[in-house]
Design an enzyme around this catalytic site. Sequence first.
Site, PDB file in Angstrom:
ATOM      1  N   GLY A   6       0.830  -1.205   0.000  1.00 41.27           N
ATOM      2  CA  GLY A   6       0.000   0.000   0.000  1.00 41.27           C
ATOM      3  C   GLY A   6       0.861   1.249   0.000  1.00 41.27           C
ATOM      4  N   SER A   7       0.381   2.282   0.664  1.00 46.48           N
ATOM      5  CA  SER A   7       0.967   3.621   0.505  1.00 46.48           C
ATOM      6  C   SER A   7       2.348   3.804   1.115  1.00 46.48           C
ATOM      7  CB  SER A   7       0.014   4.674   1.074  1.00 46.48           C
ATOM      8  OG  SER A   7      -1.152   4.755   0.280  1.00 46.48           O
TER       9      SER A   7
END
Length: 349
Positions: free
Chosen positions: A72-73
């Site tokens: 993810g981020s």
Amino acid sequence: MEEKQAERVSILLMNPQNGEIYACVNVPEFDLNEPFELNSGMDAEGMSEEKKQDLLNQMWRNPCLNDTYEPGSTFKIITMAAGLAEGVVSLNDSFYCPGYKLVEDRRIHCANRRGHGAQNFVKGAENSCNPVFIEVGLRLGADKYYQYFRQFGLMEKTGIDLPGEAGTIMHQEENMGEVELATVSFGQSFQITPIRLAATVSSLINGGTQITPHFGVAIESSDGETVKALEYSNGRKILDGKISETVRYILEQVVEEGSGRNAAVEGYRIGGKTATSQTLPRSANRYISSFLGFAPANDPKVLALCIIHDPQGIYYGGTIAAPVVRSIFENILPYLGVDKSDEKPYNQT
């Protein structure tokens, strides 16, 4: 048994300057005296040998290096460093987020469906805005992006001194179209090990020097004398020092002003990045929440990665993973002798 609040939690702590690992913990843990009951909630009596072996195999796995996940981020740190190094983005570049970005025939959403509106690159990082990082990835293009994957060591194992390390699972370069490039740029559609991510980010924030994560530092005799100091492959330059400084600055802003606020520790300069990724199949509504942080932001002495698999209830990384790292830093920064600082985050132009 207590109702679980998450499927699993993994935490890594390491020295980003030389790769020494301070802690590597996975919960639930196991009890060698009662391995089957703890792992399955079942008594070993009547359990098939196949089931026992399966539970033993699971018990001995170390998810921090044996298993991969969609980061993810937190992976936006990689996109950020590559984009800045290649010169396709600068701190004050302007972006506009309407809540999504059209890539070929796909509408790829931001976590904020209403959009972040107009923002510069630093604000885009503070907001963890997907369209901003998709744009940076598209500006790089697949060839350049892969060049930085290789330069940053992401396609290699770290060489950690424990067995069973898994490798990165990435799209084949020739198969990476714009949609794949877009999703990879904000940390989805591929998998990486926690130790690989932690080692690479350590190298990107320590001034740009590649490190090898490791537990062992020396071999000692029974009376405590050092027989041999262990050496590891450190020193290859993978990022310019000025770019590394800029990455630290942006990630400090993420904690000061953005999605990482819950990792802030009074008196200390903290940098970091939140992440909330959705596992496959997306329809299952299962998430991985994480936070990667380091301190002090201007001269990192410790890096922490907290990953929470399938949390129940609130699942945003900035809400549930960042406070875990904050609590760890509150305890270990004084222990490591890191002094509090009145200094404000340095300004970049």
